[in-house]
Write an enzyme that holds these catalytic residues in place. Structure first.
Site, PDB file in Angstrom:
ATOM      1  N   LYS A 191      20.389 -20.021 -26.992  1.00 15.07           N
ATOM      2  CA  LYS A 191      20.494 -21.461 -27.255  1.00 15.07           C
ATOM      3  C   LYS A 191      19.131 -22.101 -27.004  1.00 15.07           C
ATOM      4  O   LYS A 191      18.710 -22.269 -25.869  1.00 15.07           O
ATOM      5  CB  LYS A 191      21.542 -22.127 -26.368  1.00 15.07           C
ATOM      6  CG  LYS A 191      21.810 -23.583 -26.772  1.00 15.07           C
ATOM      7  CD  LYS A 191      21.909 -24.485 -25.567  1.00 15.07           C
ATOM      8  CE  LYS A 191      21.824 -25.953 -25.942  1.00 15.07           C
ATOM      9  NZ  LYS A 191      20.504 -26.398 -26.399  1.00 15.07           N
ATOM     10  N   GLU A 219       9.020 -34.130 -10.052  1.00 17.16           N
ATOM     11  CA  GLU A 219       8.402 -33.480 -11.207  1.00 17.16           C
ATOM     12  C   GLU A 219       8.343 -34.464 -12.367  1.00 17.16           C
ATOM     13  O   GLU A 219       9.361 -34.791 -12.975  1.00 17.16           O
ATOM     14  CB  GLU A 219       9.183 -32.232 -11.607  1.00 17.16           C
ATOM     15  CG  GLU A 219       8.490 -31.442 -12.701  1.00 17.16           C
ATOM     16  CD  GLU A 219       9.239 -30.171 -13.082  1.00 17.16           C
ATOM     17  OE1 GLU A 219       8.582 -29.167 -13.380  1.00 17.16           O
ATOM     18  OE2 GLU A 219      10.491 -30.184 -13.054  1.00 17.16           O
TER      19      GLU A 219
END
Length: 490
Positions: free
Chosen positions: A182, A393
């Site tokens: 995927k 992040e």
């Protein structure tokens, strides 16, 4: 390049050796982040399609020839797959430049070659592996076998779609498993080619399958499917937690490479002229959309002014522009949503009192790029390592420079994070290099370099940066089951 009109590519699901429309004929679009042009229309898998892909992979594993081939036979086909990737390197790099926004020159010159080597390396590596024997006197002997596990779900991120998919697919196939891949929904182009590349290489139908769609629907259907034995995932820590919960009921094995917030530590005895260009690359490669980015730059105060002056100049010299154009160092961010997220941290930085050294705006670009998701390379200095821009992040071209005075202070700052994927140390002191490398809690430490990869070594993170390791025998351990056979000799 001057923004010529792009033909929209139609992409189907790849199941059992064929490209197919989804069962309900639904599609979604992906755009070029440099121009917002629609570049591809993709069949969006339903639960029924995911089930068909997983059942196909299971049937291929249990009753097809791939699992029972000799290692040598599988390796021949995988080496051919690597050759085809190199033969099509310009096409693959062009697709990644279009849907990720990364510079074509960097992709064609490095990433595609690495992708081919991911396949070839494991084809070669698996041929050199063996089992162990453990005699028990004169009565018994034990030996080990390493057998394929079954069906693997391979879920890869948008920042390095093709290369990171082959990084997982190489050991998966070399060990004899089958796969359902995927790709990320906003970068579907290059990974879609792996079906036809595998088929051309002689890999049997059903061994490699590709389903496209949203993570919340297609990804969830795949990671909870009872026919999936393994999940190898690279992406955000939040998504990793979701996958872990979803796979718990069927006790799936997982290998996760998750987020990072690496400390890049510059000591006063470092070679600044070497540290600056590597730190620029670590900060701004792929527009900072790299899990290994050196986004926290810790600089010893005695060399702070020198480093800042040279680092700022190098950032100003970066060419931000069309990913397809020669000489471009930085392209756009990948999507509108991600662009908005990264820019929100600029407001956070302002609220937290960070000092803006350079960037933070939109670069001056040609008219045909006026709708692109661009941001200048952005540099802050901050004295508070607890600030959000120093802890979270950002995944964009935004770095924070944190001054420090002592080695102990540098270590405290480096380890004061939820993440532990990697770190960088710049020093000419051999003892310090070892000392700091041992003390920083991260899966990879680069000393006087960055992003040097040997496919034999373990790769993965401490803390919330992942579960497990990939690379060399670590990858093969994940994609195989160890079996003990005990033989009575009398």
């Amino acid at each position: 390049m001057t923004g010529t009109k792009t033909n929209v590519k139609e992409i189907g699901l790849y199941i059992n050796g064929e490209y197919l429309n989804s069962s309900d004929n639904a599609t979604f679009e992906a755009k070029n982040p440099a121009t917002q042009e629609v570049i591809t229309r993709v069949s969006e898998a339903t639960n029924e399609d995911v089930d068909r892909a997983c059942q196909t992979a299971r049937e291929s594993f249990e009753n097809g020839p791939w699992r029972t081939m000799t290692v040598e036979e599988r390796s021949v086909k995988l080496r051919r797959m690597a050759e085809i990737i190199l033969e099509r390197k310009e096409e693959i790099a062009h697709y990644d430049a279009m849907d990720v926004g990364k510079p074509y020159e960097a992709t064609v010159g490095h990433e595609v070659a690495r992708a081919a080597n991911n396949i070839k390396f494991f084809a070669d590596f698996v041929e050199k592996q063996g089992g162990e024997t453990y005699p028990m006197g004169e009565e018994y002997i034990n030996y080990t076998r390493y057998e394929p596990v079954g069906v693997a779900a391979i879920i890869t991120p948008w920042n390095v779609p093709f290369m990171l998919t082959t990084w997982k697919l190489g050991p998966c196939l070399a060990a004899g498993n089958t796969a359902v891949i995927k790709p990320a929904e906003n970068t579907p182009l290059s990974v879609s080619l792996l079906g036809e590349i595998a088929k051309e290489a002689g890999i049997p139908d059903g061994v490699v399958n590709i389903v496209q769609g949203q993570g919340g629907t297609v990804g969830t259907a795949l990671t909870t499917h009872p026919e999936v034995d393994l999940v190898s995932f690279t992406g955000s820590t939040a998504t990793g937690k979701h996958i872990l919960k979803g796979g718990a009921d069927t006790l799936k094995e997982v290998s996760f490479e998750l987020g990072g917030k690496a400390a890049n530590i510059i000591f006063e005895d470092a070679n600044i002229d070497k540290a600056v260009p590597s730190s620029i690359r670590a900060a701004f490669m792929n527009s900072g959309q790299v899990c290994l980015a050196g986004s926290r730059i810790l600089v010893q105060r005695s060399v702070l002014d020198e480093f800042l002056e040279k680092f700022k100049k190098a950032a100003m010299d970066l060419k931000v522009g069309d990913p397809q154009e020669k000489g471009t160092n930085m392209g756009p961010l990948v999507s509108k949503e991600h662009h908005h997220k990264v820019k929100s941290y600029l407001e956070i930085a302002k609220e937290e009192g960070a000092e803006l050294i350079y960037g933070g705006g939109r670069p001056d670009l040609p008219e045909y790029l006026s709708n692109g998701y661009y941001l200048e390379p952005t540099i802050y200095v901050h004295d508070n390592p607890k600030a959000r821009i120093c802890q979270e992040e950002i995944f964009g071209p935004v770095v924070t420079i944190l001054p420090f005075d002592t080695e102990e202070e540098a270590l405290d700052i480096a380890n004061d994070t939820d993440y532990g994927l990697n770190g960088v140390v710049w020093t000419e002191n051999l003892q310090r290099a070892h000392r700091i490398s041992h003390a920083v809690r991260a899966g990879t430490i680069w000393v006087n370099c960055w992003f040097v990869r040997d496919l034999r070594v373990p790769f993965g993170g401490f803390k919330k940066s992942g579960i497990g390791r990939e690379g060399g025998h670590h990858s093969l351990e994940f994609f195989t089951e160890a079996k003990n056979v005990c033989i009575a000799l009398q």
